[in-house]
Design a protein around this motif. Structure first.
Motif, short mmCIF file in Angstrom:
data_model
loop_
_atom_site.label_atom_id
_atom_site.label_comp_id
_atom_site.label_asym_id
_atom_site.label_seq_id
_atom_site.Cartn_x
_atom_site.Cartn_y
_atom_site.Cartn_z
N LEU A 18 1.41 -7.96 -9.99
CA LEU A 18 2.50 -8.29 -9.07
C LEU A 18 2.12 -8.14 -7.61
O LEU A 18 2.77 -8.72 -6.74
CB LEU A 18 3.71 -7.40 -9.36
CG LEU A 18 4.32 -7.49 -10.76
CD1 LEU A 18 5.39 -6.41 -10.92
CD2 LEU A 18 4.93 -8.87 -10.98
N LEU A 19 1.09 -7.34 -7.34
CA LEU A 19 0.77 -6.97 -5.96
C LEU A 19 -0.52 -7.61 -5.48
O LEU A 19 -1.37 -8.02 -6.29
CB LEU A 19 0.63 -5.44 -5.85
CG LEU A 19 1.77 -4.59 -6.43
CD1 LEU A 19 1.42 -3.11 -6.30
CD2 LEU A 19 3.08 -4.90 -5.72
N THR A 20 -0.68 -7.67 -4.17
CA THR A 20 -1.97 -8.07 -3.61
C THR A 20 -2.97 -6.95 -3.87
O THR A 20 -2.59 -5.81 -4.21
CB THR A 20 -1.88 -8.32 -2.10
OG1 THR A 20 -1.61 -7.08 -1.43
CG2 THR A 20 -0.78 -9.32 -1.77
N ARG A 71 3.10 -0.59 1.73
CA ARG A 71 3.90 0.20 0.77
C ARG A 71 5.30 -0.39 0.62
O ARG A 71 5.83 -0.49 -0.49
CB ARG A 71 3.97 1.65 1.23
CG ARG A 71 4.62 2.58 0.19
CD ARG A 71 4.50 4.03 0.65
NE ARG A 71 5.16 4.22 1.93
CZ ARG A 71 4.95 5.28 2.71
NH1 ARG A 71 4.08 6.21 2.36
NH2 ARG A 71 5.60 5.40 3.85
N LYS A 72 5.88 -0.83 1.74
CA LYS A 72 7.21 -1.44 1.70
C LYS A 72 7.21 -2.70 0.85
O LYS A 72 8.10 -2.90 0.00
CB LYS A 72 7.67 -1.76 3.13
CG LYS A 72 9.03 -2.43 3.20
CD LYS A 72 9.41 -2.75 4.65
CE LYS A 72 10.75 -3.48 4.72
NZ LYS A 72 11.10 -3.82 6.12
N HIS A 73 6.21 -3.56 1.06
CA HIS A 73 6.12 -4.79 0.28
C HIS A 73 5.89 -4.50 -1.20
O HIS A 73 6.48 -5.15 -2.07
CB HIS A 73 4.99 -5.67 0.83
CG HIS A 73 5.29 -6.27 2.16
ND1 HIS A 73 4.31 -6.81 2.97
CD2 HIS A 73 6.46 -6.41 2.84
CE1 HIS A 73 4.87 -7.27 4.09
NE2 HIS A 73 6.17 -7.04 4.02
N ALA A 74 5.05 -3.51 -1.49
CA ALA A 74 4.76 -3.16 -2.88
C ALA A 74 6.00 -2.61 -3.57
O ALA A 74 6.30 -2.98 -4.71
CB ALA A 74 3.63 -2.13 -2.94
N TYR A 75 6.74 -1.73 -2.89
CA TYR A 75 7.97 -1.18 -3.46
C TYR A 75 8.96 -2.30 -3.78
O TYR A 75 9.63 -2.28 -4.83
CB TYR A 75 8.61 -0.19 -2.49
CG TYR A 75 8.02 1.21 -2.51
CD1 TYR A 75 6.77 1.46 -3.08
CD2 TYR A 75 8.71 2.28 -1.96
CE1 TYR A 75 6.24 2.74 -3.09
CE2 TYR A 75 8.19 3.57 -1.96
CZ TYR A 75 6.95 3.78 -2.53
OH TYR A 75 6.42 5.05 -2.55
N ALA A 76 9.06 -3.27 -2.88
CA ALA A 76 10.00 -4.38 -3.09
C ALA A 76 9.60 -5.20 -4.32
O ALA A 76 10.45 -5.56 -5.14
CB ALA A 76 10.05 -5.26 -1.85
N LYS A 77 8.31 -5.48 -4.47
CA LYS A 77 7.84 -6.27 -5.60
C LYS A 77 8.01 -5.52 -6.92
O LYS A 77 8.26 -6.13 -7.96
CB LYS A 77 6.38 -6.66 -5.40
CG LYS A 77 6.15 -7.66 -4.27
CD LYS A 77 4.66 -7.94 -4.08
CE LYS A 77 4.43 -8.91 -2.92
NZ LYS A 77 2.97 -9.17 -2.71
N LEU A 78 7.84 -4.19 -6.87
CA LEU A 78 7.97 -3.37 -8.07
C LEU A 78 9.41 -2.96 -8.33
O LEU A 78 9.70 -2.32 -9.35
CB LEU A 78 7.09 -2.11 -7.95
CG LEU A 78 5.58 -2.36 -7.85
CD1 LEU A 78 4.85 -1.03 -7.61
CD2 LEU A 78 5.05 -3.03 -9.10
#
Length: 285
Positions: free
Chosen positions: A201-203, A237-244
């Motif tokens: 899900l993440l880069t 971290r913000k983008h990763a939290y949103a995707k997860l």
């Protein structure tokens, strides 16, 4: 107050218990005769299998042990496990010698050490087998109690004899979490699952940041290790939290644990792929 005489007496008993079922119990009694110890756990990590709990104490007031969660997968985030398994560091260490900066603010620390009641931890890491090792975790639970450097030095001084006795005992009594030899390297599978967590899900950079967050690195140390700014770390971290679909480090930690422990017949890749599937799809697979 521990004395040399009492330690020598306990050590003599320990030598006589090599190969017997009560060896681990006498091992802890021997170490308690040398330095003040409030709680102890002895974990034996076979070459490829999950850790085996040879001795543990339930902290006063807790009523139960949380070791079942630890040995099922949470141990991969433990600084002592990382030191022995990844870095092949052996000896006697304080937690603060091995943990990354910011570790006490991590969800792993809050979930594990708070449940254990530990205020401080000192541990033996002893090689055993080809890639296996023994971890003797010693805790102080009193308010603001800490192991002193003199106490660590005392433990380090006896480490050679403790190492030999432990190797003799657990070499003659092979252990595995299943009780049977396994052709599958379970510990390597868990290490892979940790490294691959979120990769679907993440880069690549976001997954790298999340992995380091799980290990307990602070935002500042993350920035230093990745050679990026603090603000960039926060953005990843913000983008990763949103995707997860998590909003805190606590939710991230339990998402990792849940996906890890629900991954039956793990064959590699991101554990979230199966974990996030609808129930109908999971049943079909």
């Amino acid at each position: 107050m521990p004395t040399t005489t009492s330690y020598n007496e306990q050590l003599a008993r320990l030598i006589s218990r090599v190969g017997h079922a009560d060896f681990a119990h006498q091992l802890v009694a021997t170490l308690k005769s040398l330095v003040p110890i409030d709680d102890a756990t002895v974990l034996v990590y076979p070459d490829t299998d999950l850790p085996v709990v040879e001795y543990f104490e339930v902290p006063a007031g807790l009523g139960r042990s949380t070791l079942d969660v630890f040995v099922a997968g949470a141990f991969v985030l433990d600084p002592f496990y990382q030191a022995a398994s990844r870095d092949r560091r052996f000896g006697v260490f304080l937690l603060r010698d091995l943990a990354p900066t910011g570790f006490r603010d991590s969800e792993y620390y809050k979930a594990w050490y708070r449940n254990c009641g530990y205020q401080d931890e000192c541990g033996f890491l002893l090689p055993n087998g080809t890639t296996g090792f023994i971890n003797i975790a010693l805790g102080r639970t009193g308010a603001r109690s800490r192991f002193t450097r003199q106490q660590v030095a005392a433990l380090a001084a006896v480490s050679p004899v403790i190492e030999v006795l432990c190797q003799q005992h657990w070499h003659t009594r092979p252990v595995s979490s299943s009780g049977q030899a396994s052709a599958v390297n379970l510990r390597e599978q868990l290490n892979t699952a940790l490294n691959e967590f979120g990769s679907s899900l993440l880069t690549e950079r976001e997954a790298q940041v999340i992995n380091m967050v799980l290990h307990g690195h602070s935002t500042r140390t993350l920035a230093e290790k990745l050679s990026i700014s603090v603000e960039t770390v926060k953005l990843h971290r913000k983008h990763a939290y949103a995707k997860l679909e998590v909003s805190s480090q606590a939710e991230l930690f339990y998402l990792f644990l849940d996906s890890l422990m629900s991954a039956g017949n793990y064959a590699g890749g991101d554990t979230l792929i199966a974990y996030l599937q609808p129930p109908q799809a999971q049943a079909a697979t």
